[in-house]
Design a protein around this motif. Sequence first.
Motif, PDB file in Angstrom:
ATOM      1  N   LEU A 277      47.341  45.116  37.060  1.00  0.00           N
ATOM      2  CA  LEU A 277      46.713  45.994  38.058  1.00  0.00           C
ATOM      3  C   LEU A 277      46.881  45.344  39.423  1.00  0.00           C
ATOM      4  N   ALA A 312      46.389  51.043  33.014  1.00  0.00           N
ATOM      5  CA  ALA A 312      46.115  51.500  34.358  1.00  0.00           C
ATOM      6  C   ALA A 312      44.783  52.225  34.417  1.00  0.00           C
ATOM      7  N   THR A 344      42.109  49.857  45.236  1.00  0.00           N
ATOM      8  CA  THR A 344      43.279  49.550  44.425  1.00  0.00           C
ATOM      9  C   THR A 344      44.502  49.235  45.282  1.00  0.00           C
TER      10      THR A 344
END
Length: 457
Positions: A277, A312, A344
Motif C-alpha cells: 500500500l 488494496a 493514500t
Amino acid sequence: MYIPLTLAITKTAAGLSRSLGRGGGGALPGLIADRLDKRLGQKLAAQIPHGVIIVTGTNGKTTTTKMIASALEASGERVLTNRSGSNLRRGVLSSLIDGADRRGKIDATIALFEVDEASLRRVAPELQPRHIVVLNLFRDQLDRYGELDTTAALIGQGIAATRAKVYLNADDPLVASLAKYVASPELVKYFGIEGLPATSTANHQTASDSDRCPVCGTRLKFVRTFYGHIGHYSCPTGDFDRPKPSVAITGVQQADISGTTFTVALDGKRYDGNLPLPGTYNLYNALASVAVCNGLKLEPQQYLPVLAQTTAAFGRVERVELDGKSLYLLLVKNPVGFTQVMETFLLGASKPHVLMLINDGIADGRDVSWLWDVPFEALQPKGAVISVGGVRASDMALRLKYAGITSVARDSIKDSLGQFIAALPDGGVGYILPTYTAMITLRELLAAQTDIQEVMI
Ligand SMILES: [Zn+2]
C-alpha cells in the motif's frame, strides 16, 4: 436480564427491521440491548478467551484493524470484528450481539474492534480490552470534537479505566503523551519510524495544534516531519521528548505508489517487511499492526508475510499517461472518501501536484458544505501545489484558504486541466480529484487525447 432472553429479543428486532427494509445492522441491536441490559456488552466480551483488542485514533483505524485481523486469522484465531462505520459504542455492542448465538455463546477466540476516539471512554471500561492501539490524532470533523487536547483526554479516560497493554505512536506528540494514563509503565509500548528520509526538515508549520508540548504548551521543536505533525520532536524546555520506540522502522529500501519495502526492529531484532500500500501514512498503520502482533507474542515470520499480502484497501483507480506525465484520477464524493484519497495518495508524497474539480450537480450533491469536513489542513505542511476547477471552484479555494493553502481557481474544467498538465514537470505525477459529474467531463477530455487505464491500488 438473563443473557439469552436479551439476545433473543435483540436479534429478533434486528431481523424484523432488516426484513422491513429498515436496515438491521448498525446500531439498532445495541440500542435495544441497552434498554434491556446495560451490562450485556461486558458479559459477552468477558467470555472471549483471548480477550478484546481496540484500535483508535483519527485516521487509519479500518486499515489497521484489517491488517491485525488477517495476522490473527493466519495464526489460527477466530476473530470477531466490527465493520467500519459502526465504531461508536452501540455499533461495537451490535457486533458482539451479532457474534453471539441465541444462548449468548460467542464462537470467536478473540475480538478486535475499531473504536471512535470519543467513544473509547465508554467502550473501554465496559469491554476491558487487553490491548489498545492509538494511531494518531488529527483535527477531524471540527464541529464534533472541538480541541484535539479534549479528544486526547477522552482517549486517556478510556485507557485509564483498563489494565490494557497500550501501543502508542511515538511520532505523534499528543498520542505519545497518553502514556501518563496507562496503569503501569511496563504496559506501554511505542512504535515509530526511525529511518526514513524526512519529507521536511524545515521549521514545522501547520494549522494543527499538535505542535505544542503536551506538558507545558511550548511550541515543540521538530527535527524532522514525515507527514502532518508526525515526526521527531522535543520540547525546548526539556520536559517532553519523543520516546524511543521498541517497534521501529529502521530503514526503507524502496517506497513508491505500489508500496514500501522496509526493515523493522522488534525489541532489538531486525526483520524485512513489505507493504503493498502506498504512503508513509499506511506504513504507520502497518507498524501499529506489527506492534500489536509483537505484543500478542505472534511470530514475525508468520505475520510479516501476511502483511505483504494486504489487499488494496483503496480499490480500482484510473491512470492516464500523457506526454510522459502520469495522472491519477481519484473520484471524491464525501468527506470520508476525500480524506482517504488524501491519506493514500497525497500525504505520503512530497509536494504533490493536485487538481480538485468540484461540481454541484444532483449527482455530486448540491450542497458543497461537506468540503468543510475534509481535513485539508493536513496537506498544508506537504507543500502541495494545488489548483481547483469546476462550478464550485471558488468554494473549494475558500475552504483551502482556511486550511492555510493558496490555490489557483478556474471554473472551466477544460482550462484548469490544460493548465494543470502544462505545469506538471516532465515525468511528473499529478493527482486529479473530481466529483462525479466533473469526472464525466474529465474523462471525456482525456479520452480524446489518450487511453485511460484501470489500475489496482
Ligand atoms: Zn514542554
